[in-house]
Design an enzyme around this catalytic site. Structure first.
Site: not given
Length: 224
Positions: A57-59
């Protein structure tokens, strides 16, 4: 990822649901230089450093979790798995470059093993949702293990198979397991994001709960 400008214009208490949407872009994207040293960690006199690369997902979320794991030396957010050289954040967010948002994790294997990193990886995101984590949707958010060597590949495949057979999740794991190609570090403003922007909406409503979940499940492995 939604733009943080939209986040700032919203009233947090009224629009908390909105903040559960994708990471925001806060600055103009710039070109990135690739990190070609994909298979090795920085040299150490004791030779105990190793590297792992995960997409979950979002880093920003991945970075915040692994920064708090004992034995982790450094975490760098970036892009890999795509076909475009030197991709910018805007280009990756378009979904047209094929890159995933990832974190490159340098760790001391005398303190934490790759097996333990995999455990944290699979327990701090949903590996059964294809190209999505929560309200973050797109191929850049895919669940992925980008292995650096055959040992990492074999371990990732082994545990993926074991978790599927265990029935730990109601749906099959869709985590991509593929060899790491060129890793491009993300723009500077993406690095150490949660630690520097903890009061922003996305950090409070999305990243903070992930960090708290990690600290609860892995309380004996959290950095002091």
């Amino acid at each position: 990822m939604n733009k943080s400008q939209t986040i700032k214009q919203a009233v947090i208490l009224i629009t908390a649901v909105f903040f559960i949407n994708a990471c925001g872009q806060t600055k103009q994207s710039t070109m990135n230089e690739p990190d070609k040293n994909k298979n090795t960690a920085p040299l150490s006199s004791t030779n105990t450093l190793d590297t792992a690369t995960f997409g979950a997902g979002c880093f920003w979320c991945v970075e915040a979790v692994f920064q708090r794991l004992n034995g982790v030396i450094s975490v760098k957010s970036g892009y890999t798995g795509g076909s475009v050289k030197n991709p910018t954040y805007r280009e990756v967010c378009s979904g047209l470059t094929g890159h995933a948002e990832v974190c490159k994790i340098v760790y001391d294997n005398s303190k934490v093993s790759f097996d333990e990193l995999l455990e944290v990886f699979w327990k701090t995101h949903d590996p059964t949702t294809l190209n999505a984590q929560g309200n973050d949707h797109g191929t850049q958010y895919r669940s992925a293990v980008f292995y650096h060597n055959n040992s990492q590949k074999e371990l990732a495949l082994k545990y993926k198979d074991e978790i599927n057979k265990s029935g730990a999740y109601p749906n099959p794991i869709v985590t991509e397991i593929t060899e790491l190609g060129v890793f491009y570090p993300a723009e500077d403003y993406h690095q150490n994001y949660f630690n520097l922007n903890g009061q922003e909406g996305y950090c409070r409503f999305v990243i903070q709960p992930k960090v708290e979940k990690f600290e609860k499940i892995f309380k004996n492995k959290v950095k002091k």
